[in-house]
Design a protein around this motif. Structure first.
Motif, PDB file in Angstrom:
ATOM      1  N   ALA A   1       0.743  -1.161   0.095  1.00  0.00           N
ATOM      2  CA  ALA A   1      -0.005  -0.088   0.025  1.00  0.00           C
ATOM      3  C   ALA A   1       0.760   1.380  -0.144  1.00  0.00           C
ATOM      4  O   ALA A   1       0.590   2.162  -0.693  1.00  0.00           O
ATOM      5  CB  ALA A   1      -0.894  -0.098   1.173  1.00  0.00           C
ATOM      6  N   ALA A   2       1.930   1.182   0.639  1.00  0.00           N
ATOM      7  CA  ALA A   2       2.950   2.361   0.696  1.00  0.00           C
ATOM      8  C   ALA A   2       3.515   2.652  -0.754  1.00  0.00           C
ATOM      9  O   ALA A   2       3.579   3.791  -1.223  1.00  0.00           O
ATOM     10  CB  ALA A   2       4.057   2.214   1.746  1.00  0.00           C
ATOM     11  N   SER A   3       4.086   1.423  -1.307  1.00  0.00           N
ATOM     12  CA  SER A   3       4.443   1.754  -2.852  1.00  0.00           C
ATOM     13  C   SER A   3       3.432   2.250  -3.620  1.00  0.00           C
ATOM     14  O   SER A   3       3.849   3.229  -4.389  1.00  0.00           O
ATOM     15  CB  SER A   3       5.236   0.432  -3.211  1.00  0.00           C
ATOM     16  N   ALA A   4       2.360   1.829  -3.344  1.00  0.00           N
ATOM     17  CA  ALA A   4       1.135   2.187  -4.362  1.00  0.00           C
ATOM     18  C   ALA A   4       0.905   3.764  -4.183  1.00  0.00           C
ATOM     19  O   ALA A   4       0.972   4.244  -5.083  1.00  0.00           O
ATOM     20  CB  ALA A   4       0.033   1.291  -3.847  1.00  0.00           C
ATOM     21  N   GLU A   5       0.907   4.124  -2.995  1.00  0.00           N
ATOM     22  CA  GLU A   5       0.775   5.644  -2.652  1.00  0.00           C
ATOM     23  C   GLU A   5       1.955   6.357  -3.557  1.00  0.00           C
ATOM     24  O   GLU A   5       1.666   7.298  -4.420  1.00  0.00           O
ATOM     25  CB  GLU A   5       0.673   5.645  -1.286  1.00  0.00           C
ATOM     26  N   ARG A   6       3.098   6.026  -3.339  1.00  0.00           N
ATOM     27  CA  ARG A   6       4.177   6.624  -4.040  1.00  0.00           C
ATOM     28  C   ARG A   6       4.031   6.724  -5.512  1.00  0.00           C
ATOM     29  O   ARG A   6       4.371   7.487  -6.280  1.00  0.00           O
ATOM     30  CB  ARG A   6       5.522   6.115  -3.531  1.00  0.00           C
ATOM     31  N   GLU A   7       3.780   5.303  -5.951  1.00  0.00           N
ATOM     32  CA  GLU A   7       3.837   5.098  -7.315  1.00  0.00           C
ATOM     33  C   GLU A   7       2.650   5.752  -8.142  1.00  0.00           C
ATOM     34  O   GLU A   7       2.989   6.358  -9.216  1.00  0.00           O
ATOM     35  CB  GLU A   7       3.842   3.608  -7.637  1.00  0.00           C
ATOM     36  N   ILE A   8       1.653   5.689  -7.587  1.00  0.00           N
ATOM     37  CA  ILE A   8       0.411   6.587  -7.978  1.00  0.00           C
ATOM     38  C   ILE A   8       0.632   7.932  -8.226  1.00  0.00           C
ATOM     39  O   ILE A   8       0.375   8.553  -9.161  1.00  0.00           O
ATOM     40  CB  ILE A   8      -1.101   6.062  -7.401  1.00  0.00           C
ATOM     41  N   ALA A   9       1.302   8.447  -7.120  1.00  0.00           N
ATOM     42  CA  ALA A   9       1.686  10.006  -7.183  1.00  0.00           C
ATOM     43  C   ALA A   9       2.819  10.347  -8.128  1.00  0.00           C
ATOM     44  O   ALA A   9       2.968  11.335  -8.411  1.00  0.00           O
ATOM     45  CB  ALA A   9       2.062  10.401  -5.796  1.00  0.00           C
ATOM     46  N   TYR A  10       3.465   9.322  -8.556  1.00  0.00           N
ATOM     47  CA  TYR A  10       4.467   9.403  -9.240  1.00  0.00           C
ATOM     48  C   TYR A  10       4.029   9.769 -10.647  1.00  0.00           C
ATOM     49  O   TYR A  10       4.845  10.681 -11.476  1.00  0.00           O
ATOM     50  CB  TYR A  10       5.638   8.170  -9.435  1.00  0.00           C
ATOM     51  N   PHE A  11       2.904   9.226 -11.129  1.00  0.00           N
ATOM     52  CA  PHE A  11       2.465   9.328 -12.557  1.00  0.00           C
ATOM     53  C   PHE A  11       1.088   9.983 -12.613  1.00  0.00           C
ATOM     54  O   PHE A  11       0.811  10.739 -13.693  1.00  0.00           O
ATOM     55  CB  PHE A  11       2.217   7.825 -12.967  1.00  0.00           C
ATOM     56  N   PHE A  12       0.290  10.293 -11.394  1.00  0.00           N
ATOM     57  CA  PHE A  12      -0.863  10.972 -11.676  1.00  0.00           C
ATOM     58  C   PHE A  12      -1.071  12.189 -10.519  1.00  0.00           C
ATOM     59  O   PHE A  12      -0.753  11.981  -9.239  1.00  0.00           O
ATOM     60  CB  PHE A  12      -2.217  10.074 -11.488  1.00  0.00           C
ATOM     61  N   ASN A  13      -1.614  13.342 -10.968  1.00  0.00           N
ATOM     62  CA  ASN A  13      -1.917  14.366 -10.219  1.00  0.00           C
ATOM     63  C   ASN A  13      -3.327  13.809  -9.594  1.00  0.00           C
ATOM     64  O   ASN A  13      -4.029  13.109 -10.141  1.00  0.00           O
ATOM     65  CB  ASN A  13      -2.262  15.539 -10.818  1.00  0.00           C
ATOM     66  N   ASP A  14      -3.517  14.392  -8.417  1.00  0.00           N
ATOM     67  CA  ASP A  14      -4.944  14.240  -7.888  1.00  0.00           C
ATOM     68  C   ASP A  14      -6.065  14.358  -8.825  1.00  0.00           C
ATOM     69  O   ASP A  14      -7.065  13.550  -8.714  1.00  0.00           O
ATOM     70  CB  ASP A  14      -5.128  14.943  -6.345  1.00  0.00           C
ATOM     71  N   ASN A  15      -6.046  15.435  -9.497  1.00  0.00           N
ATOM     72  CA  ASN A  15      -7.194  15.845 -10.473  1.00  0.00           C
ATOM     73  C   ASN A  15      -7.275  14.644 -11.756  1.00  0.00           C
ATOM     74  O   ASN A  15      -8.248  14.835 -12.547  1.00  0.00           O
ATOM     75  CB  ASN A  15      -7.269  17.243 -10.892  1.00  0.00           C
ATOM     76  N   GLU A  16      -6.352  13.930 -11.713  1.00  0.00           N
ATOM     77  CA  GLU A  16      -6.515  12.886 -12.743  1.00  0.00           C
ATOM     78  C   GLU A  16      -6.846  11.384 -12.430  1.00  0.00           C
ATOM     79  O   GLU A  16      -7.038  10.606 -13.146  1.00  0.00           O
ATOM     80  CB  GLU A  16      -5.254  12.696 -13.366  1.00  0.00           C
ATOM     81  N   ILE A  17      -7.430  11.459 -11.323  1.00  0.00           N
ATOM     82  CA  ILE A  17      -7.818  10.227 -10.487  1.00  0.00           C
ATOM     83  C   ILE A  17      -9.319  10.306 -10.263  1.00  0.00           C
ATOM     84  O   ILE A  17      -9.859  11.418  -9.823  1.00  0.00           O
ATOM     85  CB  ILE A  17      -7.096   9.825  -9.188  1.00  0.00           C
ATOM     86  N   CYS A  18     -10.047   9.312 -10.764  1.00  0.00           N
ATOM     87  CA  CYS A  18     -11.732   9.582 -10.864  1.00  0.00           C
ATOM     88  C   CYS A  18     -12.280   8.330 -10.055  1.00  0.00           C
ATOM     89  O   CYS A  18     -12.163   7.348 -10.603  1.00  0.00           O
ATOM     90  CB  CYS A  18     -11.964   9.324 -12.218  1.00  0.00           C
ATOM     91  N   PRO A  19     -11.997   8.289  -8.755  1.00  0.00           N
ATOM     92  CA  PRO A  19     -12.583   7.399  -8.007  1.00  0.00           C
ATOM     93  C   PRO A  19     -14.217   6.883  -8.141  1.00  0.00           C
ATOM     94  O   PRO A  19     -14.910   7.893  -8.598  1.00  0.00           O
ATOM     95  CB  PRO A  19     -12.884   8.168  -6.653  1.00  0.00           C
ATOM     96  N   ARG A  20     -14.400   5.928  -8.022  1.00  0.00           N
ATOM     97  CA  ARG A  20     -15.760   5.230  -8.293  1.00  0.00           C
ATOM     98  C   ARG A  20     -16.748   5.048  -7.505  1.00  0.00           C
ATOM     99  O   ARG A  20     -17.780   4.795  -7.502  1.00  0.00           O
ATOM    100  CB  ARG A  20     -15.384   3.918  -8.969  1.00  0.00           C
ATOM    101  N   GLY A  21     -15.944   5.237  -6.038  1.00  0.00           N
ATOM    102  CA  GLY A  21     -16.833   5.321  -5.005  1.00  0.00           C
ATOM    103  C   GLY A  21     -17.352   4.090  -4.437  1.00  0.00           C
ATOM    104  O   GLY A  21     -17.513   3.062  -5.145  1.00  0.00           O
TER     105      GLY A  21
END
Ligand code: CMP
Length: 141
Positions: A121-141
């Motif tokens: 989970a820690a790597s995921a957080e770092r790796e997602i932030a490496y490629f995507f800005n918050d406004n490029e993530i579209c949560p499905r809820g």
């Protein structure tokens, strides 16, 4: 719990034209694609992404391979997404990957192993932030 993981479809799998087949496996397993982009990584981007492997003997080959063609990068969201994606991928070395996994079906070597997935989970957080800005993530809820 619902979590996110970073997935990369590597140049070998893009070249084999199996992006859709791999996306299907994510979706059939209950993972939703909440961010996605196709890109041709620069040397600098690949080195930065794999910085933790910098001292490993395979680092230069890994960076050369990851910059050899386009990749598709996605954030996957779902129940236990990190582990679920690792189960779908199979072992890093396709020779050791269980039948029916992405690597067993599409990968040809430990370098050209079709996909990357965050290992925690820690790597995921770092790796997602490496490629995507918050406004490029579209949560499905
Ligand atoms: P990936 O999950 O993208 O993380 C690092 C990559 O290095 C790994 O998948 C493999 O493709 C590659 N690699 C090459 N040799 C090795 C090795 N001996 N051990 C682990 N990863 C390796």
């Amino acid at each position: 719990a619902t979590e996110r993981t970073l997935s990369i479809i590597k140049p070998d799998a893009v070249a084999k034209n199996v992006i859709g087949e791999i996306y299907s496996r994510f979706e059939k397993a209950g993972l939703s694609i909440v961010a996605a982009k196709m890109m041709h990584l620069t040397q600098e981007q690949a080195e930065g992404f794999y910085a933790e492997h910098k001292e490993r003997p395979f680092f230069n080959d890994l960076v050369a391979f990851m910059t050899s063609g386009p990749v598709v990068v996605q954030a996957l969201e779902g129940e236990g997404a990190v582990l679920k994606n690792r189960d779908l991928m199979g072992a890093t070395n396709p020779k050791e990957a269980e039948a029916g996994t992405i690597r067993a079906d599409f990968a040809s070597s430990i370098d050209a192993n079709a996909v990357h997935g965050s290992d925690s989970a820690a790597s995921a957080e770092r790796e997602i932030a490496y490629f995507f800005n918050d406004n490029e993530i579209c949560p499905r809820g």
